[in-house]
Design an enzyme around this catalytic site. Structure first.
Site, mmCIF file in Angstrom:
data_model
loop_
_atom_site.group_PDB
_atom_site.id
_atom_site.type_symbol
_atom_site.label_atom_id
_atom_site.label_comp_id
_atom_site.label_asym_id
_atom_site.label_seq_id
_atom_site.Cartn_x
_atom_site.Cartn_y
_atom_site.Cartn_z
ATOM 1 N N TYR A 139 -14.892 -11.457 0.390
ATOM 2 C CA TYR A 139 -15.634 -10.211 0.144
ATOM 3 C C TYR A 139 -16.918 -10.468 -0.638
ATOM 4 O O TYR A 139 -17.950 -9.857 -0.375
ATOM 5 C CB TYR A 139 -14.756 -9.206 -0.608
ATOM 6 C CG TYR A 139 -13.660 -8.631 0.255
ATOM 7 C CD1 TYR A 139 -13.952 -7.689 1.235
ATOM 8 C CD2 TYR A 139 -12.346 -9.033 0.115
ATOM 9 C CE1 TYR A 139 -12.954 -7.163 2.040
ATOM 10 C CE2 TYR A 139 -11.336 -8.511 0.910
ATOM 11 C CZ TYR A 139 -11.653 -7.576 1.879
ATOM 12 O OH TYR A 139 -10.669 -7.064 2.682
ATOM 13 N N ARG A 186 -3.294 6.766 1.210
ATOM 14 C CA ARG A 186 -3.753 7.915 1.989
ATOM 15 C C ARG A 186 -2.737 8.527 2.932
ATOM 16 O O ARG A 186 -2.955 9.638 3.414
ATOM 17 C CB ARG A 186 -5.020 7.540 2.776
ATOM 18 C CG ARG A 186 -6.237 7.453 1.880
ATOM 19 C CD ARG A 186 -7.354 6.751 2.580
ATOM 20 N NE ARG A 186 -6.933 5.390 2.884
ATOM 21 C CZ ARG A 186 -7.649 4.503 3.546
ATOM 22 N NH1 ARG A 186 -8.827 4.848 4.011
ATOM 23 N NH2 ARG A 186 -7.210 3.295 3.764
ATOM 24 N N ASP A 189 -7.160 -2.194 -7.037
ATOM 25 C CA ASP A 189 -7.599 -2.923 -5.852
ATOM 26 C C ASP A 189 -7.843 -4.370 -6.243
ATOM 27 O O ASP A 189 -8.156 -4.650 -7.405
ATOM 28 C CB ASP A 189 -8.885 -2.310 -5.276
ATOM 29 C CG ASP A 189 -9.150 -2.850 -3.881
ATOM 30 O OD1 ASP A 189 -8.553 -2.337 -2.915
ATOM 31 O OD2 ASP A 189 -9.926 -3.822 -3.756
ATOM 32 N N ARG A 209 0.823 -1.220 0.000
ATOM 33 C CA ARG A 209 0.000 0.000 0.000
ATOM 34 C C ARG A 209 0.857 1.271 0.000
ATOM 35 O O ARG A 209 0.492 2.266 0.629
ATOM 36 C CB ARG A 209 -0.960 0.023 1.197
ATOM 37 C CG ARG A 209 -1.905 -1.164 1.276
ATOM 38 C CD ARG A 209 -3.028 -1.019 0.272
ATOM 39 N NE ARG A 209 -4.050 -2.021 0.475
ATOM 40 C CZ ARG A 209 -5.217 -1.796 1.051
ATOM 41 N NH1 ARG A 209 -5.522 -0.603 1.476
ATOM 42 N NH2 ARG A 209 -6.084 -2.752 1.171
ATOM 43 N N ARG A 249 -7.385 12.473 -4.382
ATOM 44 C CA ARG A 249 -8.639 11.868 -3.923
ATOM 45 C C ARG A 249 -9.671 12.917 -3.508
ATOM 46 O O ARG A 249 -10.865 12.606 -3.458
ATOM 47 C CB ARG A 249 -8.353 10.918 -2.751
ATOM 48 C CG ARG A 249 -7.955 9.525 -3.192
ATOM 49 C CD ARG A 249 -9.150 8.692 -3.690
ATOM 50 N NE ARG A 249 -9.918 8.150 -2.579
ATOM 51 C CZ ARG A 249 -11.118 8.549 -2.248
ATOM 52 N NH1 ARG A 249 -11.717 9.498 -2.938
ATOM 53 N NH2 ARG A 249 -11.744 8.002 -1.236
#
Ligand code: CP3
Length: 348
Positions: A150, A30, A75, A26, A39
């Site tokens: 998921y 963020r 993703d 990652r 974003r």
């Protein structure tokens, strides 16, 4: 004259390298203000579907830190939208109609990458054109079991109770879904390699939720199917297993060049279980980036020491970097790993 092999790729192949390569799970995201700036004006979905922006975000951490690999910005769930899954991010993946019946499984379209995810392949091509030549690009996909978690549960969960209950209640249906996902991810990763990805990684983030027999049946079998289909692409294959300490002895026959692990077991012990045929990737606790500088250096040194001097270690965190992390701590970590390993402090 041929190009010297990038340090990261050489380490994946267990060759002797001048220093231990490092990249960070990652690493685009963020914790970087420049990511948050983008974003602020585009959604995560739009970002992943716009090659110009996805390539830009992939390159952002490389401009700040001398990392040894780039990882495609996307993703694990993104290709599933191309198979007909109703997917949104809030910010974790949410499935509008969770997949829990044979009818829903059979309604999934086989993935045809150039038709269903052309934006991912275009992002790969753009990053390859723009990234420094010594920084290889890693393409990736989710492990079939992690994707099932998921798809069946419908949203992120700590224990994925609904998905694990589904394995026991409807094992035949689970296997049917896993086979479809394994084939789709083989096609997806193969297309990324064709577009220019120089290594391929399968994220089995939730494989560690299973007991060994169920791990073999519902996670390993699918991963094996995906990875076996990719051997002929000639790029290193990386298998990441989170919380899999009790499962490592099952990975001996997995056709992966590198096994990525979380921080719960020291790398020395991991290497003893895996044997000499596979390189290891990891495994600093992402929380260690919150330590004062001298303690971070000690912690990184401990990981290098545990990995030992034998070839075949790629430094990484044991799981994704946290959004609250100070980018300066990442800069310090990358320097520490390069500096200490080039001095040979970790050599046997
Ligand atoms: O830098 C990189 O590593 C590349 C980008 C990347 C993302 N997701 C971007 C992302 C990668 C490799 C992933 C993989 C991924 N996604 C995994 C496997 C690795 C792991 O962490 O175990 C998993 C399980 C997911 C599923 C997922 N996607 C979750 C649970 C979440 C929400 C939690 C979170 O970290 O935000 C996402 C959303 C997501 N994927 C974001 C990013 C940057 C946040 C979206 C935003 O900007 O709001």
């Amino acid at each position: 004259m041929s190009e010297p092999t990038a340090v990261f790729l050489a380490a994946c192949r267990r060759q002797v390298v001048p220093y231990t390569p490092i990249w960070i799970m990652r690493q685009a995201g963020r914790y970087l203000p420049e990511y948050r700036q983008i974003r602020a004006r585009v959604s995560f979905e739009a970002l992943t579907r716009t090659p110009e922006l996805a390539a830009e975000v992939t390159l952002q951490p490389l401009r700040r830190f001398p990392l040894d690999a780039a990882i495609l910005f996307s993703d694990i769930m993104t290709p599933l939208a191309g198979m007909g899954v109703d997917l949104t991010f809030e910010p974790g993946p949410v499935i509008g109609q969770p997949i829990r019946t044979d009818a829903a499984i059979d309604a999934l379209r086989p993935l045809v990458p150039h038709r269903d995810v052309p934006f991912v392949l275009e992002t790969v091509r753009r990053v390859r054109a723009e990234a420094p030549r010594h920084v290889p690009l890693i393409g990736f996909a989710g492990g079939p079991f992690t994707l099932l978690c998921y798809l069946v549960s419908g949203r992120p969960s700590k224990e994925f109770e609904t998905a694990r209950a589904f394995l026991y209640a409807s094992p035949g249906s689970a296997e049917r879904l896993l086979d479809r996902l394994a084939d789709a991810m083989a096609a997806y990763l193969g297309a990324q390699a064709q577009a220019g990805a120089q290594a391929l990684m399968l994220f089995e983030s939730w494989g560690g939720l299973l007991a060994p027999p169920e791990f073999e049946r519902f996670a390993l079998r699918g991963a094996m199917r995906t990875l076996a289909a990719l051997r002929n692409h000639g790029v290193p294959l990386i298998y990441y297993l989170n919380q899999g300490t009790a499962l490592l002895d099952r990975l001996a026959n997995l056709p992966a060049d590198v096994i990525g692990v979380d921080w719960r077991a020291p790398l020395g012990a991991v290497r003893r279980v895996l044997g000499a045929q596979q390189a290891v990737q990891g495994n600093l606790d992402p929380a260690a980036l919150f330590a004062p500088a001298d303690e971070l250096a000690r912690q990184a040194g401990r990981v290098l020491q545990e990995a030992g001097g034998a070839p075949g270690h790629i430094f990484n965190l044991g799981h994704g970097i946290w959004p609250q992390t100070d980018p300066d701590a990442v800069a310090r970590l990358v320097d520490i790993v390069h500096e200490r390993s080039s001095r040979g402090d970790n050599r046997l």
